[in-house]
Enzyme design. Structure first.
Site, PDB file in Angstrom:
ATOM      1  N   GLU A  24      76.216  28.956  58.544  1.00  0.00           N
ATOM      2  CA  GLU A  24      77.079  29.259  57.405  1.00  0.00           C
ATOM      3  C   GLU A  24      76.362  28.938  56.091  1.00  0.00           C
ATOM      4  OE1 GLU A  24      81.224  28.177  57.273  1.00  0.00           O
ATOM      5  OE2 GLU A  24      81.083  27.347  59.294  1.00  0.00           O
TER       6      GLU A  24
ATOM      7  N   HIS B 294      81.763  31.473  59.976  1.00  0.00           N
ATOM      8  CA  HIS B 294      82.729  30.790  59.119  1.00  0.00           C
ATOM      9  C   HIS B 294      84.127  30.849  59.742  1.00  0.00           C
ATOM     10  CE1 HIS B 294      84.054  29.209  55.278  1.00  0.00           C
ATOM     11  NE2 HIS B 294      84.880  30.222  55.066  1.00  0.00           N
TER      12      HIS B 294
ATOM     13  N   SER C 287      88.205  26.703  55.144  1.00  0.00           N
ATOM     14  CA  SER C 287      87.544  27.302  53.986  1.00  0.00           C
ATOM     15  C   SER C 287      88.163  26.776  52.692  1.00  0.00           C
ATOM     16  CB  SER C 287      87.612  28.830  54.085  1.00  0.00           C
ATOM     17  OG  SER C 287      86.721  29.439  53.186  1.00  0.00           O
TER      18      SER C 287
END
Length: 323
Positions: free
Chosen positions: A244, A274, A150
């Site tokens: 996502e 995610h 991320s």
């Protein structure tokens, strides 16, 4: 999808996503995350060494117990996710422990400074300082893989760009799980997957990005590496889930890097949430993607594939166009 994956998606949709639709309260999110924290124990044959007061290597090591004088065959520098404003090495031990064991790597998970108290480029400065400290300690650049998920995945990619621009040695490769690479929030998947993503609505990233950016433009190439020149980077391993809202941050970086001549191993897994590797203790798909990432880390550092990794194409989506 496994039944465990289906349960995790169902749970995220009913618990995590509603919370992200609320106004951002940094202190509340950090407190809530720490209270819900579950971490695995250090595995047998390994030791966890915490050093949270030792900048520039502030964070924690997971190290295999080896014979005296026997160096690790490879080292992973890992940068956790959390929107640049929450989470820590402790919240991401399910990823880091699983990756280190599979790759037979000593792994350092960096506790970089968080926004909004420390906006861009504080996290990048910390990652670069950690890299220099590893080299100063005698770790060879070509034995290091940098990784992240991320925001940490975007930070890892930005670190590579900064290192290349500085003209110094580069890591052997990078492992990027669901990287956030475009803080300007221009990806079509932010709209197309809004409602399909079990964790986020597309608009949340427009609200989170300013916490890290401060006064920095969202298209700054070291804040949003999608906008960087990507030539001359080491091999990149990228994984994201098809539903996502951030999947286009992976697709577009992979395409731009491939066009620049970078070796790319990119796959979009169907219906995965995610950073699903964080569910490795419970979710078969998480364990398989860590097997793949470890195989990549072994290969780029000269050690072959991780045992038991299987066919790295086995769980890839038909959407995968770069391999």
């Amino acid at each position: 999808m496994s039944w465990q994956g289906a349960v995790i998606r169902w749970t995220l949709r009913r618990t995590f996503r509603p919370a992200t639709e609320q106004p951002i309260d940094v202190d509340y999110v950090r407190t809530r995350t720490s209270k819900r924290l579950w971490t695995p124990r250090a595995p047998s044959g390994w030791r966890l060494r915490e050093q949270y007061d030792a900048a520039p290597l502030r964070g924690e090591w997971l190290e295999r117990r080896r014979a005296p004088g026997q160096p690790a065959p490879r080292t992973i520098l890992y940068l956790h996710g959390g929107g640049y404003y929450f989470c820590s090495p402790k919240t991401h031990r399910a990823i880091t422990f699983g990756l280190a064991m599979r790759a037979d790597a000593d792994l350092f998970s960096l506790d970089y400074r968080l926004a909004p108290e420390h906006p861009f480029p504080a996290a990048l400065d910390d990652a670069l300082a950690a890299w220099r400290s590893l080299l100063d300690s005698g770790v060879r650049a070509d034995s290091i893989v940098i990784g992240g998920d991320s925001a940490g995945g975007g930070l890892a990619l930005a670190t590579l760009v900064a290192l290349r621009d500085a003209g110094g040695p580069l890591p052997a490769g990078a492992v990027l799980f669901s990287p956030w690479t475009d803080l300007a929030a221009t990806g079509a998947s932010l709209r197309d997957n809004d409602g399909r993503d079990p964790m986020f609505r597309g608009e949340v990233f427009e609200r989170v990005a300013p916490l890290y950016l401060g006064v920095t433009p969202a298209t700054h190439p070291l804040a949003s590496p999608l906008y960087a020149e990507l030539h001359g980077l080491p091999p990149l391993f990228l994984r994201a889930g098809s539903t996502e809202v951030l999947v286009d941050d992976t697709r577009r970086v992979a395409a731009r890097a491939a066009d620049a001549g970078v070796e790319i191993d990119c796959a979009i897994w169907p219906d995965m949430p995610h950073i699903w590797p964080i569910y490795a203790p419970f979710m078969p798909e998480a364990r398989r993607v860590l097997d793949e990432a470890a195989g990549f880390a072994r290969r780029v550092t000269g050690g072959g594939h991780a045992p038991g990794g299987g066919d790295p194409r086995a769980a890839q989506s038909s959407e995968t166009s770069i391999a």
